[in-house]
Design a protein around this motif. Sequence first.
Motif, PDB file in Angstrom:
ATOM      1  N   SER A 217       2.675   8.007   2.896  1.00 33.06           N
ATOM      2  CA  SER A 217       2.798   7.248   1.662  1.00 33.06           C
ATOM      3  C   SER A 217       4.265   7.116   1.265  1.00 33.06           C
ATOM      4  N   LEU A 218       4.581   6.076   0.522  1.00 35.16           N
ATOM      5  CA  LEU A 218       5.950   5.823   0.080  1.00 35.16           C
ATOM      6  C   LEU A 218       6.266   6.607  -1.186  1.00 35.16           C
ATOM      7  N   GLY A 219       7.552   6.613  -1.553  1.00 39.26           N
ATOM      8  CA  GLY A 219       7.986   7.236  -2.788  1.00 39.26           C
ATOM      9  C   GLY A 219       8.714   8.544  -2.628  1.00 39.26           C
ATOM     10  N   LYS A 220       9.117   8.873  -1.406  1.00 37.34           N
ATOM     11  CA  LYS A 220       9.797  10.156  -1.174  1.00 37.34           C
ATOM     12  C   LYS A 220      11.309  10.059  -1.377  1.00 37.34           C
ATOM     13  N   VAL A 221      11.865   8.865  -1.125  1.00 36.49           N
ATOM     14  CA  VAL A 221      13.304   8.646  -1.250  1.00 36.49           C
ATOM     15  C   VAL A 221      13.519   7.302  -1.936  1.00 36.49           C
ATOM     16  N   ALA A 222      14.487   7.235  -2.824  1.00 38.26           N
ATOM     17  CA  ALA A 222      14.798   5.971  -3.500  1.00 38.26           C
ATOM     18  C   ALA A 222      15.730   5.128  -2.631  1.00 38.26           C
ATOM     19  N   PRO A 223      15.336   3.889  -2.283  1.00 39.18           N
ATOM     20  CA  PRO A 223      16.219   3.028  -1.477  1.00 39.18           C
ATOM     21  C   PRO A 223      17.521   2.726  -2.212  1.00 39.18           C
ATOM     22  N   ARG A 224      18.560   2.474  -1.449  1.00 44.28           N
ATOM     23  CA  ARG A 224      19.853   2.119  -2.031  1.00 44.28           C
ATOM     24  C   ARG A 224      20.021   0.613  -2.181  1.00 44.28           C
ATOM     25  N   MET A 225      19.181  -0.161  -1.520  1.00 43.02           N
ATOM     26  CA  MET A 225      19.270  -1.620  -1.608  1.00 43.02           C
ATOM     27  C   MET A 225      18.394  -2.126  -2.752  1.00 43.02           C
ATOM     28  N   PRO A 226      18.730  -3.271  -3.359  1.00 42.84           N
ATOM     29  CA  PRO A 226      17.875  -3.833  -4.405  1.00 42.84           C
ATOM     30  C   PRO A 226      16.550  -4.321  -3.832  1.00 42.84           C
ATOM     31  N   ILE A 227      15.497  -4.215  -4.648  1.00 46.86           N
ATOM     32  CA  ILE A 227      14.140  -4.530  -4.214  1.00 46.86           C
ATOM     33  C   ILE A 227      13.541  -5.611  -5.119  1.00 46.86           C
ATOM     34  N   TYR A 228      12.842  -6.569  -4.503  1.00 47.42           N
ATOM     35  CA  TYR A 228      11.992  -7.490  -5.262  1.00 47.42           C
ATOM     36  C   TYR A 228      10.553  -7.144  -4.900  1.00 47.42           C
ATOM     37  N   ASN A 229       9.760  -6.757  -5.911  1.00 51.87           N
ATOM     38  CA  ASN A 229       8.380  -6.350  -5.683  1.00 51.87           C
ATOM     39  C   ASN A 229       7.435  -7.257  -6.457  1.00 51.87           C
ATOM     40  N   TYR A 230       6.449  -7.837  -5.759  1.00 57.60           N
ATOM     41  CA  TYR A 230       5.473  -8.709  -6.418  1.00 57.60           C
ATOM     42  C   TYR A 230       4.058  -8.275  -6.059  1.00 57.60           C
ATOM     43  N   GLN A 231       3.132  -8.556  -6.962  1.00 60.51           N
ATOM     44  CA  GLN A 231       1.735  -8.195  -6.726  1.00 60.51           C
ATOM     45  C   GLN A 231       0.861  -8.807  -7.812  1.00 60.51           C
TER      46      GLN A 231
ATOM     47  N   PRO B 103       0.855  -1.197   0.000  1.00 64.99           N
ATOM     48  CA  PRO B 103       0.000   0.000   0.000  1.00 64.99           C
ATOM     49  C   PRO B 103       0.884   1.238   0.000  1.00 64.99           C
ATOM     50  N   ALA B 104       1.301   1.664  -1.163  1.00 68.63           N
ATOM     51  CA  ALA B 104       2.264   2.761  -1.282  1.00 68.63           C
ATOM     52  C   ALA B 104       1.604   4.120  -1.203  1.00 68.63           C
ATOM     53  N   ASN B 105       0.489   4.284  -1.906  1.00 71.30           N
ATOM     54  CA  ASN B 105      -0.226   5.562  -1.954  1.00 71.30           C
ATOM     55  C   ASN B 105      -1.488   5.426  -1.103  1.00 71.30           C
ATOM     56  N   LEU B 106      -1.430   5.901   0.120  1.00 73.28           N
ATOM     57  CA  LEU B 106      -2.520   5.653   1.061  1.00 73.28           C
ATOM     58  C   LEU B 106      -3.837   6.315   0.679  1.00 73.28           C
ATOM     59  N   PRO B 107      -3.863   7.544   0.160  1.00 76.41           N
ATOM     60  CA  PRO B 107      -5.159   8.078  -0.271  1.00 76.41           C
ATOM     61  C   PRO B 107      -5.833   7.189  -1.320  1.00 76.41           C
ATOM     62  N   VAL B 108      -5.052   6.669  -2.250  1.00 76.87           N
ATOM     63  CA  VAL B 108      -5.609   5.786  -3.285  1.00 76.87           C
ATOM     64  C   VAL B 108      -6.122   4.494  -2.678  1.00 76.87           C
ATOM     65  N   VAL B 109      -5.341   3.909  -1.772  1.00 75.87           N
ATOM     66  CA  VAL B 109      -5.733   2.638  -1.165  1.00 75.87           C
ATOM     67  C   VAL B 109      -6.978   2.796  -0.310  1.00 75.87           C
ATOM     68  N   MET B 110      -7.044   3.860   0.487  1.00 75.70           N
ATOM     69  CA  MET B 110      -8.203   4.044   1.359  1.00 75.70           C
ATOM     70  C   MET B 110      -9.479   4.294   0.547  1.00 75.70           C
ATOM     71  N   LYS B 111      -9.378   5.059  -0.519  1.00 73.93           N
ATOM     72  CA  LYS B 111     -10.548   5.260  -1.377  1.00 73.93           C
ATOM     73  C   LYS B 111     -10.973   3.945  -2.021  1.00 73.93           C
ATOM     74  N   ASN B 112     -10.001   3.092  -2.329  1.00 72.81           N
ATOM     75  CA  ASN B 112     -10.306   1.828  -2.991  1.00 72.81           C
ATOM     76  C   ASN B 112     -11.087   0.876  -2.093  1.00 72.81           C
ATOM     77  N   VAL B 113     -10.754   0.841  -0.792  1.00 67.98           N
ATOM     78  CA  VAL B 113     -11.441  -0.090   0.116  1.00 67.98           C
ATOM     79  C   VAL B 113     -12.703   0.526   0.713  1.00 67.98           C
ATOM     80  N   ASP B 114     -12.864   1.830   0.609  1.00 67.00           N
ATOM     81  CA  ASP B 114     -14.036   2.517   1.163  1.00 67.00           C
ATOM     82  C   ASP B 114     -15.320   1.931   0.581  1.00 67.00           C
ATOM     83  N   GLY B 115     -16.211   1.466   1.465  1.00 66.07           N
ATOM     84  CA  GLY B 115     -17.496   0.937   1.048  1.00 66.07           C
ATOM     85  C   GLY B 115     -17.473  -0.479   0.541  1.00 66.07           C
TER      86      GLY B 115
END
Length: 451
Positions: A363-377, A273-285
């Motif tokens: 929400s995430l996305g303010k700083v780019a991590p220096r470590m490698p990332i594996y992202n799945y979804q 859940p990176a963008n919390l306004p988007v996620v909260m609107k999505n689950v609302d109702g």
Amino acid sequence: MLSTDPRPGVVATGDANRSGAGADRRIRLPRCGPGRDRENVRSLIPRLAVTAALVAVASVAAAPATHAQERPPLAGAVVPDLDPFYAAPSDIGSLRDGQLVAAREFDPHVPVAARAWQLSYRTNDSHGNPELAVTTLMVPTTPWTGPGARPAVSEQIPEDATGTRCAPSYGFATNTSQAGKQIEKMLARGWAVAIPDFLGPKSAFLGGAQAGHAVLDGVRAVGQFAPAELGPDTPWGMDGFSGGAAATGWAAELQPSYAPELSFVGAVIGGVPANLPVVMKNVDGGLFSGFLVGSLVAASREFPEIQLDTMLNERGRADTAAASDLCVLELLARFPFWRLADATNEDYYRDDSVLTGVLQRNSLGKVAPRMPIYNYQSDADEVVPVAQADDLIATWRKGGTTVVTSRDVSGIHLMEGGRREADAQQFLRDRFIIGGPVTDIDLDRPVPMPR
């Protein structure tokens, strides 16, 4: 050693733990049964009182009275809100970030030969105020036979709760946690695993900086705990799904500035859940609107400036009061199809509202991590929209982060973590064993994501 039960548990105590010397001073106390609720807590009080009295008498010849008074109850004997082990010392503000405060051992109830401890340590909330956090540490007892030092993983479990009774440390100590399978597999690989209570003492569900601090300071605390034998040469990885992915992402973003002395071989982030306004609107109702209710309760604790009471109408105040001490499945079961519009008198999703500002801040996305990332979804994720995760990855890549992505065409949110568990651990294993650079790539995508 004093024992009134044939199945003794070991409690590690003493000021030695504060300086990282480990659990050299121990005393055996009786183990309580597995069922712990508030009624059981009341029934345990006389028993604990008798035990405390016996300990005090037995300690006269062995140690000063102050040490007997400092010894906490057995892990899991009482809920965190009633357990002095979870209470911050009066001088916590004078301690270093991540400084170890206390430790106690417990039976991990896993099918892998391992020792387990709860470690308490100083960390900071979202505003930089000092607070106490607890992490659960499990270390296999079999020798590590792989290359280099034994690896360790900080595993962020998606607690997503509003009550400390839902904390991972309490769940593992009472053998009631439902999130242990991936940890058992890590232990079977020979890895040590730390599971922080990253929601903190206020159960700050989706509190970004607070969670990141707790994760990083938990790794610092583990490094000071001598019995674990995890030191400066220990290679560390991170893993988390859903709410645990948010905490992992925040730790990855904060690491260069908050804990530059720590290094990680990589981090796994699934269903984030990176963008919390988007996620909260999505689950609302919808069916998963309990996440929205829980986030409102938690946000008001960590960010009182949202003035929750003034936002809500009578129904909203009643519902959030009822949600003040619930675990994630309880939130989902109690508040399906809950709508923020029915609980308030105006639109709080508007861009200039205080609530939206707090959600954006976490929400995430303010700083780019220096470590490698594996992202799945899953592309079909009905809780956390995949588009906002794709946006996060694009932002991180622009900042220089190397990311391996994996997307499933179908699949529901609650099943995706288990579905990709083997791939996630393989990513970490490759980083621990092989090392070297990671190739930035999008798996399972006919068209690569934009860079």
